[in-house]
Design an enzyme around this catalytic site. Structure first.
Site, PDB file in Angstrom:
ATOM      1  CG  ASP A 202      -1.829   1.180   1.291  1.00 53.58           C
ATOM      2  OD1 ASP A 202      -2.784   1.197   0.500  1.00 53.58           O
ATOM      3  OD2 ASP A 202      -1.611   2.083   2.121  1.00 53.58           O
TER       4      ASP A 202
ATOM      5  CD  GLU B  46      -2.436   2.198  -3.415  1.00 54.36           C
ATOM      6  OE1 GLU B  46      -3.654   2.413  -3.531  1.00 54.36           O
ATOM      7  OE2 GLU B  46      -1.812   2.354  -2.332  1.00 54.36           O
TER       8      GLU B  46
END
Length: 541
Positions: A202, A271
């Site tokens: 993330d 990401e």
């Protein structure tokens, strides 16, 4: 599914949002036992892996993306034994297991931060990004938080500001400190030793900050197109050169890759959010010593046209070199693709088409839970909102709760069969007719078409790992060709409109129509393909 260490190339990865998949103890929140109970269903979809959004100990200010203990399962989800059972059953079903890792920041309730904020001389004093105020008492620079307001929060104990690129309760770690990097890698290795097969990373571009704390330059109004944040968010008013995507990050991800290499078959999926996400995707996957694959928000925006998709993918392909992409049209951060791209029009045909299109691009694919049902965005009233992002920017931006509502398993059970308690978010009445139970009874439902397509795709080497070429035949039908190393050539056509289309293939010669039977909306005569609204066609060349 391939059993070698390159299983991830061309893999389909099913994202599970744990709070909303299945609740096993009727407290209204999905949990690990709930996931375990639905693994047979997920395996039946024909996907290769699952990605589980954070289930670690957290105060849940950002619903798990604010971690207070990286090595513990939050009690609302279960315990470490549940996690071990999940891995065991998933592997027995042939599913790889990927977990979310939130590296750039922690919760303000993490023991590291509790120590760091006490004073300027403790052993963890330099583990977070602290800075003195300007002489006037203002924050040290103009950096902004994605969730609104300055990216700096005053702490009276240290009489300094700390950096938070997200919520004030999510302080950023100081990755310029080698001890921080090693502690983060040690936490990752804990889960690798548990048997996880991969990491979804993330906000991986946010690990490092500019040590000089230089101001971000202003962005002209005509360039304030958001990627993953609302258009009215002042975050879009800056070029985020200094609080994001710093060059030092490359060295860290090379250390991360070296760790993963010690666990053959384990993979990383980053990401990417930066000023030029496609260029960053190429940079972060270059060579064999960085991330295995990355995805960005380029196909998670409202932009939907043949030209946009083709240009986006071609731009990345032209710069990617030996890197490997991963594509997604939905996740827990953006509105459901049926609503975002089709406005809920002809949603069943659209859902079938967009999944087939996504899985026909070169790369791996992330598929968000509920896409196999063709779920639309839920309408969540203000009083039921949970997402701090939506609460902050209401009413022009309603946050991310609309894509996070519970899965509808049965149309004739309370709360769609998700829980007997009060669900943490309301179950959408519009979703009940699209329940798993309803769709399993219909041969050509979105769900059964999804299953059929995923099984069929595995038998087409060109679609799994083949080379990609777009054919600019139409501005309304996306046409592409995939060619495998073994010589298979597949032509794929996707009608992006809600009307019938005739497509002249010119000199292309289709040997055989191989469109799976559940895509009933296409036919070919000579070199002309007939496509129904949101129709799909596959042919061997």
């Amino acid at each position: 599914m391939a059993s070698n260490i390159d299983w991830w190339r061309g893999a389909t990865i099913y994202q599970i949002y744990p709070r909303s998949l299945m609740d096993s103890n009727n407290d209204g929140i999905g949990d690990l036992p709930g996931i375990i109970s639905k693994l047979d269903y997920i395996a039946s979809l024909g996907v290769d892996a699952i990605w589980i959004s954070p289930c670690f100990k957290s105060p849940m200010k950002d619903f798990g993306y604010d971690i207070s203990d990286y090595r513990a399962i939050d009690p609302i989800f279960g315990d470490i034994d549940d996690f071990d059972q999940l891995i065991e059953k998933a592997h027995a079903l042939g599913l790889k297991v990927m977990i979310d890792q939130v590296l750039s920041h922690t919760s303000d309730q993490h023991k590291w931060f509790a120590e760091s904020r006490q004073d300027k001389i403790n052993p963890k004093a330099d583990w977070y990004v602290w800075a003195d105020p300007k002489p006037c008492g203002a924050p040290p620079n103009n950096w902004l938080s994605i969730f609104g307001g300055p990216a700096w929060q005053w702490d009276s104990r240290r009489r300094q500001y700390y950096l938070h690129n997200f919520l004030t309760s999510q302080p950023d770690l100081n990755f310029h400190n080698p001890e921080v990097q090693q502690a983060v890698l040690d936490n990752i290795e804990f889960w690798l030793q548990k048997g996880v097969d991969g990491l979804r990373l993330d906000a991986i571009t946010f690990c490092f900050h500019d040590q000089q704390l230089r101001d971000n330059p202003a962005k002209p109004e005509n360039e304030r197109a958001g990627r993953g944040f609302s258009e009215d968010n002042p975050y879009a008013y800056q070029y985020h050169y200094y609080n994001n995507d710093r060059p030092e990050n490359i060295v860290f991800i090379e250390h991360l890759r070296a760790l993963l290499n010690r666990y053959p078959g384990s993979v990383s999926l980053g990401e990417i959010a930066s000023e030029d996400s496609l260029a960053t995707m190429a940079e972060y996957t270059k060579g064999n010593n960085r991330l295995h694959m990355t995805y960005s928000f380029e196909l998670l925006t409202p932009d939907f046209s043949v030209e946009y998709v083709r240009n986006t993918v071609e731009t990345l392909e032209n710069s990617l070199g030996d890197g490997w992409p991963c594509w997604a049209v939905g996740n827990h951060d953006v509105s459901r693709v049926v609503s975002r791209w089709a406005g809920n029009a002809n949603s069943e045909a659209f859902s079938k088409m967009v999944t087939a299109m996504l899985c026909s691009l070169r790369g791996s694919v992330c598929l968000y839970q509920g896409e196999e049902l063709g779920l639309c965005e839920s309408e969540v009233p203000y009083e039921a909102l949970q997402d701090p992002y939506g609460i902050e920017f209401w009413p022009t931006f309603k946050g991310r709760d609309g894509c996070r509502t519970p899965m509808p398993w049965h149309d004739d059970c309370v709360n769609g069969g998700f829980t007997k308690g009060k669900p943490w978010l309301p179950v959408s009445p519009a979703h009940l007719t699209k329940s798993v139970k309803n769709q399993e009874r219909v041969t050509n439902s979105v769900l059964n078409t999804y299953r059929q397509f995923m099984k069929w795709r595995k038998e087409q080497p060109a679609l799994v790992t083949g080379a990609l070429e777009f054919l600019p035949i139409s501005n309304e039908v996306l046409v592409l060709k995939r060619k495998s190393a073994c010589g298979q050539q597949v032509l794929a056509c996707f009608n992006f409109t809600n009307s019938n289309k005739q497509l002249d293939l010119g000199e292309l010669s289709v040997v055989k129509n191989i469109t799976p039977s559940n895509f009933e909306h296409s036919s070919i005569e000579f070199n002309e393909v007939s496509l129904k609204p949101f129709g799909v066609f596959f042919g061997l060349l």
